[in-house]
Design a protein around this motif. Structure first.
Motif, mmCIF file in Angstrom:
data_model
loop_
_atom_site.group_PDB
_atom_site.id
_atom_site.type_symbol
_atom_site.label_atom_id
_atom_site.label_comp_id
_atom_site.label_asym_id
_atom_site.label_seq_id
_atom_site.Cartn_x
_atom_site.Cartn_y
_atom_site.Cartn_z
ATOM 1 N N LEU A 165 1.038 -1.308 0.016
ATOM 2 C CA LEU A 165 0.179 -0.258 0.113
ATOM 3 C C LEU A 165 0.736 1.474 0.226
ATOM 4 N N LYS A 166 1.634 0.882 0.114
ATOM 5 C CA LYS A 166 2.911 2.203 0.025
ATOM 6 C C LYS A 166 2.933 3.379 -1.280
ATOM 7 N N THR A 167 2.388 2.420 -2.204
ATOM 8 C CA THR A 167 2.940 3.190 -3.274
ATOM 9 C C THR A 167 1.652 3.481 -3.745
ATOM 10 N N PRO A 170 1.187 7.219 -0.176
ATOM 11 C CA PRO A 170 2.588 7.231 0.028
ATOM 12 C C PRO A 170 2.635 8.267 1.192
ATOM 13 N N ARG A 171 1.610 8.984 1.457
ATOM 14 C CA ARG A 171 1.432 10.351 2.846
ATOM 15 C C ARG A 171 0.915 9.562 4.459
ATOM 16 N N ALA A 173 1.018 5.602 4.424
ATOM 17 C CA ALA A 173 2.587 5.454 4.768
ATOM 18 C C ALA A 173 3.829 5.793 5.697
ATOM 19 N N LEU A 174 3.747 7.118 5.288
ATOM 20 C CA LEU A 174 5.100 8.316 6.098
ATOM 21 C C LEU A 174 3.519 8.776 7.692
ATOM 22 N N MET A 177 4.674 5.709 9.943
ATOM 23 C CA MET A 177 5.415 5.042 10.536
ATOM 24 C C MET A 177 5.839 5.970 11.272
ATOM 25 N N TYR A 228 4.306 -2.990 10.321
ATOM 26 C CA TYR A 228 4.296 -1.995 9.321
ATOM 27 C C TYR A 228 5.230 -2.745 7.930
ATOM 28 N N GLN A 229 5.788 -3.319 7.814
ATOM 29 C CA GLN A 229 6.298 -4.536 6.610
ATOM 30 C C GLN A 229 5.422 -4.891 5.845
ATOM 31 N N LEU A 232 1.926 -2.287 4.400
ATOM 32 C CA LEU A 232 3.147 -1.641 3.101
ATOM 33 C C LEU A 232 4.289 -1.786 2.502
#
Length: 232
Positions: A165-167, A170-171, A173-174, A177, A228-229, A232
């Motif tokens: 899902l990070k692709t 992306p926001r 994902a940040l 984190m 998280y891994q 994302l």
């Protein structure tokens, strides 16, 4: 109230049981994972961030005030039970395939540590637990918000449906984190001062108790970074 010690000794468990179920801590936790998983995201936010903290409030305002000698008499048992339950919840969290259930067990683990900090019965432990009550409430709202966003995008809480899902996000994902860093109490995050104070309070009670608390941070880092891994 000036209750005799023998009365405080048994009355302590009668009152503590109610607050232990409310927080919850092991072994009074069986209602929590299912409730947090099945409730809508908004309801889960209220349960974890606000209602669960009523157990902490009840202990400080009622239990410590009405039964101070009983609290001091049983504090080693409560601290041991709380830390065991926190470690148990951390291990169970790592084994979850459902993101929402993982956050539910993570909340239970943190609540166990807060209860242990309270029953250290010193300034460091109580101050840390009270500060962490607020910090944990903010953290749970953030985590369940992210859970809700992931569910809205994928239609599932299972890690197998979320990979990569990070692709697409992306926001988020940040943001996730930053929340994970807070969840594992990294320095400069809001959870760090409370955790440090609770560990100091436990150390002043018994050094090995603080080491058990530090093990919780290590386990928390493992299951949160693993989640998280996988997401994302």
């Amino acid at each position: 109230l000036d209750l005799p010690m023998d009365v405080q000794a048994w009355l302590f468990w009668a009152m503590f049981l109610a607050f232990a179920i409310k927080m919850p801590i092991f072994p009074f936790h069986s209602w929590q994972p299912e409730t947090y998983t099945m409730a809508p995201t908004q309801g889960t936010m209220v349960l974890s961030a606000v209602m669960g903290k009523m157990g902490i409030y009840g202990i400080v305002v009622f239990l410590f005030t009405i039964l101070p000698e009983g609290s001091a008499h049983w504090r080693h048992w409560v601290v041991g039970l709380s830390l065991f339950g926190a470690l148990y919840a951390a291990v169970i969290a790592f084994r979850q395939d459902d993101f929402k259930r993982l956050v539910a067990y993570s909340s239970m683990s943190h609540m166990g540590l807060m209860c242990a900090g309270l029953f250290a019965l010193n300034t460091y432990g109580i101050s840390g637990a009270l500060y962490q009550t607020f910090a944990h409430g903010v953290l749970m709202v953030c985590l369940f918000f992210i859970v809700g966003m992931m569910h809205q995008r994928t239609g599932s809480h299972h890690f197998a449906q979320m990979g990569g899902l990070k692709t697409a996000m992306p926001r988020l994902a940040l943001l996730f984190m930053l929340v994970v860093a807070n969840a594992i109490s990294m320095p400069l995050t809001q959870s760090f001062p409370g955790e440090w104070l609770m560990f100091t309070g436990l150390w002043r009670m018994q050094p090995w108790l603080a080491l058990a608390g530090v093990a919780l941070i290590v386990l928390g880092a493992i299951y949160m970074l693993h989640a998280y891994q996988r997401v994302l």
